[in-house]
Design a protein around this motif. Structure first.
Motif, PDB file in Angstrom:
ATOM      1  N   ASP A  40       0.796  -1.550   0.212  1.00  0.00           N
ATOM      2  CA  ASP A  40      -0.624   0.108  -0.001  1.00  0.00           C
ATOM      3  C   ASP A  40       0.794   1.465  -0.128  1.00  0.00           C
ATOM      4  O   ASP A  40       1.628   0.859   0.133  1.00  0.00           O
ATOM      5  CB  ASP A  40      -0.871  -0.642   1.471  1.00  0.00           C
ATOM      6  CG  ASP A  40      -1.676  -1.420   1.013  1.00  0.00           C
ATOM      7  OD1 ASP A  40      -2.664  -1.490   0.822  1.00  0.00           O
ATOM      8  OD2 ASP A  40      -2.291  -1.524   2.625  1.00  0.00           O
ATOM      9  N   ILE A  56     -11.986   7.944   1.231  1.00  0.00           N
ATOM     10  CA  ILE A  56     -10.995   6.912   0.301  1.00  0.00           C
ATOM     11  C   ILE A  56     -10.444   5.953   1.442  1.00  0.00           C
ATOM     12  O   ILE A  56     -10.945   4.673   1.665  1.00  0.00           O
ATOM     13  CB  ILE A  56      -9.491   7.874  -0.176  1.00  0.00           C
ATOM     14  CG1 ILE A  56     -10.006   8.961  -1.055  1.00  0.00           C
ATOM     15  CG2 ILE A  56      -8.615   7.014  -0.017  1.00  0.00           C
ATOM     16  CD1 ILE A  56      -8.980   9.464  -1.330  1.00  0.00           C
ATOM     17  N   MET A  57     -10.461   6.049   3.097  1.00  0.00           N
ATOM     18  CA  MET A  57      -9.769   5.722   4.049  1.00  0.00           C
ATOM     19  C   MET A  57     -10.989   4.324   4.465  1.00  0.00           C
ATOM     20  O   MET A  57     -10.487   3.238   4.358  1.00  0.00           O
ATOM     21  CB  MET A  57      -9.577   6.501   5.333  1.00  0.00           C
ATOM     22  CG  MET A  57      -8.464   6.840   5.494  1.00  0.00           C
ATOM     23  SD  MET A  57      -7.099   6.358   4.169  1.00  0.00           S
ATOM     24  CE  MET A  57      -7.190   5.495   5.988  1.00  0.00           C
ATOM     25  N   THR A  64     -13.543   2.865   2.165  1.00  0.00           N
ATOM     26  CA  THR A  64     -13.541   2.507   0.821  1.00  0.00           C
ATOM     27  C   THR A  64     -11.635   1.251   0.951  1.00  0.00           C
ATOM     28  O   THR A  64     -11.736  -0.145   1.118  1.00  0.00           O
ATOM     29  CB  THR A  64     -13.120   3.130  -0.511  1.00  0.00           C
ATOM     30  OG1 THR A  64     -14.497   3.656  -0.118  1.00  0.00           O
ATOM     31  CG2 THR A  64     -13.132   2.369  -1.707  1.00  0.00           C
ATOM     32  N   TYR A  65     -10.566   1.599   1.442  1.00  0.00           N
ATOM     33  CA  TYR A  65     -10.129   0.742   1.923  1.00  0.00           C
ATOM     34  C   TYR A  65     -10.118  -0.423   2.953  1.00  0.00           C
ATOM     35  O   TYR A  65      -9.780  -1.436   2.237  1.00  0.00           O
ATOM     36  CB  TYR A  65      -8.624   1.826   2.459  1.00  0.00           C
ATOM     37  CG  TYR A  65      -7.071   1.345   2.220  1.00  0.00           C
ATOM     38  CD1 TYR A  65      -6.327   0.817   1.561  1.00  0.00           C
ATOM     39  CD2 TYR A  65      -6.953   0.907   3.941  1.00  0.00           C
ATOM     40  CE1 TYR A  65      -5.616  -0.793   1.931  1.00  0.00           C
ATOM     41  CE2 TYR A  65      -5.757  -0.177   4.087  1.00  0.00           C
ATOM     42  CZ  TYR A  65      -5.229  -0.205   3.617  1.00  0.00           C
ATOM     43  OH  TYR A  65      -4.364  -0.619   3.771  1.00  0.00           O
ATOM     44  N   GLN A  66     -10.646   0.783   3.590  1.00  0.00           N
ATOM     45  CA  GLN A  66     -10.850  -0.891   4.805  1.00  0.00           C
ATOM     46  C   GLN A  66     -11.762  -1.597   4.413  1.00  0.00           C
ATOM     47  O   GLN A  66     -11.721  -2.641   5.193  1.00  0.00           O
ATOM     48  CB  GLN A  66     -11.252  -0.256   6.035  1.00  0.00           C
ATOM     49  CG  GLN A  66     -10.436   1.586   7.347  1.00  0.00           C
ATOM     50  CD  GLN A  66      -9.268   0.113   7.510  1.00  0.00           C
ATOM     51  OE1 GLN A  66      -9.260  -0.828   7.997  1.00  0.00           O
ATOM     52  NE2 GLN A  66      -7.981   1.158   7.370  1.00  0.00           N
ATOM     53  N   LYS A 115     -11.739  -3.287   1.837  1.00  0.00           N
ATOM     54  CA  LYS A 115     -11.262  -3.592   0.532  1.00  0.00           C
ATOM     55  C   LYS A 115     -10.214  -4.549   1.816  1.00  0.00           C
ATOM     56  O   LYS A 115     -10.165  -5.907   0.974  1.00  0.00           O
ATOM     57  CB  LYS A 115      -9.914  -3.299  -0.415  1.00  0.00           C
ATOM     58  CG  LYS A 115     -11.184  -2.114  -1.480  1.00  0.00           C
ATOM     59  CD  LYS A 115     -10.440  -1.693  -2.628  1.00  0.00           C
ATOM     60  CE  LYS A 115     -11.467  -0.644  -3.323  1.00  0.00           C
ATOM     61  NZ  LYS A 115     -11.079  -0.320  -4.460  1.00  0.00           N
ATOM     62  N   LYS A 116      -9.469  -3.845   2.494  1.00  0.00           N
ATOM     63  CA  LYS A 116      -8.669  -5.121   3.394  1.00  0.00           C
ATOM     64  C   LYS A 116      -9.273  -5.925   3.774  1.00  0.00           C
ATOM     65  O   LYS A 116      -8.804  -7.252   4.169  1.00  0.00           O
ATOM     66  CB  LYS A 116      -7.983  -3.665   4.237  1.00  0.00           C
ATOM     67  CG  LYS A 116      -6.815  -3.266   3.594  1.00  0.00           C
ATOM     68  CD  LYS A 116      -5.856  -3.900   2.791  1.00  0.00           C
ATOM     69  CE  LYS A 116      -4.859  -4.271   3.761  1.00  0.00           C
ATOM     70  NZ  LYS A 116      -3.696  -4.530   3.882  1.00  0.00           N
TER      71      LYS A 116
END
Length: 87
Positions: A17, A74-75, A77-79, A81-82
């Motif tokens: 990342d 963004i954060m 969405t990132y979480q 996906k993780k």
């Protein structure tokens, strides 16, 4: 909504990342104010000093201004996906 200064570090983290550093102080009412701050020769050394103090000397890919709401999205969405998908 406020504008924040976001530092994107060069390279990738061990997880693949991008690492970010977000200044929550100061914040700005407009993108123009934020961009003027990050390009001001009197302010740049102050920002660099803070980033180095908190992260050590790391190469920086770019510095940008971003709306706080966009960063939160963004954060989030990132979480998501993780976490992946449970089967």
């Amino acid at each position: 909504m406020k504008w924040l200064v976001v530092v994107v570090f060069a390279g990738l983290s061990p997880e693949g990342d991008k690492d970010l550093y977000v200044f929550t102080n100061p914040t700005f009412d407009t993108q123009i104010q934020c961009q003027a701050d990050i390009s001001d020769p009197a302010v740049v050394p102050i920002l660099v000093k803070k980033v180095v103090k908190d992260n050590g000397p790391r190469p920086i890919e770019k510095v940008m201004c971003m709306l706080d709401t966009d960063l939160i999205q963004i954060m989030e969405t990132y979480q998501e996906k993780k976490k992946g998908i449970q089967l």
